[in-house]
Enzyme design. Structure first.
Site, PDB file in Angstrom:
ATOM      1  N   LYS A  71      -4.430  -4.547  15.924  1.00  0.00           N
ATOM      2  CA  LYS A  71      -4.722  -3.398  15.340  1.00  0.00           C
ATOM      3  C   LYS A  71      -5.833  -2.559  16.833  1.00  0.00           C
ATOM      4  O   LYS A  71      -5.890  -1.031  16.262  1.00  0.00           O
ATOM      5  CB  LYS A  71      -5.476  -3.407  14.558  1.00  0.00           C
ATOM      6  CG  LYS A  71      -4.850  -4.275  12.618  1.00  0.00           C
ATOM      7  CD  LYS A  71      -2.957  -2.433  12.540  1.00  0.00           C
ATOM      8  CE  LYS A  71      -2.868  -2.711  11.508  1.00  0.00           C
ATOM      9  NZ  LYS A  71      -2.107  -1.307  10.735  1.00  0.00           N
ATOM     10  N   VAL A  95       0.696  -1.340  -0.130  1.00  0.00           N
ATOM     11  CA  VAL A  95      -0.133   0.038  -0.144  1.00  0.00           C
ATOM     12  C   VAL A  95       0.759   1.263  -0.057  1.00  0.00           C
ATOM     13  O   VAL A  95       0.518   2.108  -0.814  1.00  0.00           O
ATOM     14  CB  VAL A  95      -0.728  -0.041   1.272  1.00  0.00           C
ATOM     15  CG1 VAL A  95      -1.655   0.787   1.313  1.00  0.00           C
ATOM     16  CG2 VAL A  95      -1.794  -1.116   1.116  1.00  0.00           C
ATOM     17  N   TYR A 109      -3.837 -10.117  14.320  1.00  0.00           N
ATOM     18  CA  TYR A 109      -3.465  -9.132  13.776  1.00  0.00           C
ATOM     19  C   TYR A 109      -4.619  -8.110  14.197  1.00  0.00           C
ATOM     20  O   TYR A 109      -4.003  -7.192  14.428  1.00  0.00           O
ATOM     21  CB  TYR A 109      -3.342  -9.548  11.984  1.00  0.00           C
ATOM     22  CG  TYR A 109      -3.165  -8.652  11.747  1.00  0.00           C
ATOM     23  CD1 TYR A 109      -2.267  -7.655  11.279  1.00  0.00           C
ATOM     24  CD2 TYR A 109      -4.968  -7.963  10.288  1.00  0.00           C
ATOM     25  CE1 TYR A 109      -2.264  -6.235  10.302  1.00  0.00           C
ATOM     26  CE2 TYR A 109      -4.842  -7.370  10.047  1.00  0.00           C
ATOM     27  CZ  TYR A 109      -3.264  -6.311   9.598  1.00  0.00           C
ATOM     28  OH  TYR A 109      -3.158  -5.126   8.710  1.00  0.00           O
ATOM     29  N   ALA A 131       3.745  -2.088   8.628  1.00  0.00           N
ATOM     30  CA  ALA A 131       2.502  -2.680  10.243  1.00  0.00           C
ATOM     31  C   ALA A 131       3.186  -4.066   9.809  1.00  0.00           C
ATOM     32  O   ALA A 131       3.437  -4.200   9.015  1.00  0.00           O
ATOM     33  CB  ALA A 131       0.792  -3.088  10.597  1.00  0.00           C
TER      34      ALA A 131
END
Length: 201
Positions: free
Chosen positions: A142, A14, A138, A68
């Site tokens: 977050k 990204v 995960y 991340a």
């Protein structure tokens, strides 16, 4: 507000595409683990509990935090939750605290739809104000990061913006989606059966 932006995770899928879109040498600062294209002001560092980022935060008004530790198919390990937490929760908060101290006005955190849960089958669509229901390491990391960031925002006045994208794909995608594409390209019934099981999971 300063017009300078700090981008983390520019070498990832990204972040790489974001960098290609912006292409501004003067207003964009970079933070990551690999050397970026020539011309950018950057700091080579990890997102963790102890790294210092003040050198690259100077004059920055907005942080866009994409870096991340990501979910990988078939990943196992007794310390999986803690490994995700060290980067995605503790490391994120360390960066955010230093950003607030440096005078950053807005912190944009790229989270994940996994904060909401794994599926909306036979349920209403996810909403931004739903109760957090993460199910894997995960998503949990977050979710914890979001909560701690909003607490920090209340304490410091720094604006916190959270984005929860679903699976992101496109040219150059890796990890789970790349595995799915590779599997889908197989023609045997055996592999098609595997694909069906993945979609049903």
């Amino acid at each position: 507000m300063s017009d300078k932006i700090l981008l983390t995770g520019y070498s990832g899928f990204v972040g790489h595409h974001f960098l290609n879109i912006v292409q501004s040498l003067e207003s964009l600062h970079l933070l990551g683990r690999t050397n970026p294209p020539n011309g950018y002001k950057y700091l080579q560092a990890n997102i963790d509990a102890t790294s210092e980022y003040f050198k690259v935060l100077e004059g920055v008004g907005v942080v866009i935090h994409i870096a991340a530790r990501v979910q990988v198919m078939r990943e196992t390990g007794l310390n999986s939750q803690q490994e995700f937490r060290e980067t995605n929760t503790i490391g994120t908060l360390n960066l955010a605290k230093q950003a607030a101290n440096a005078g950053v006005k807005r912190f944009v955190f790229v989270s994940s739809v996994k904060v909401n849960g794994e599926s909306t089958t036979n349920k209403p669509p996810f909403r931004f104000d739903d109760e957090h229901r993460p199910e894997d390491p995960y998503g949990i990391s977050k979710s914890e990061a979001e909560q701690k960031l909003f607490d920090l925002g209340k304490e410091t006045g720094m604006e916190i913006v959270v984005i929860r994208p679903p699976l992101v794909y496109g040219e150059g995608v890796k990890a789970n989606f790349a595995s799915l594409m590779k599997l889908a390209s197989k023609k045997s019934c055996y592999h098609l059966g595997q694909l069906a099981r993945i979609n049903a999971a």
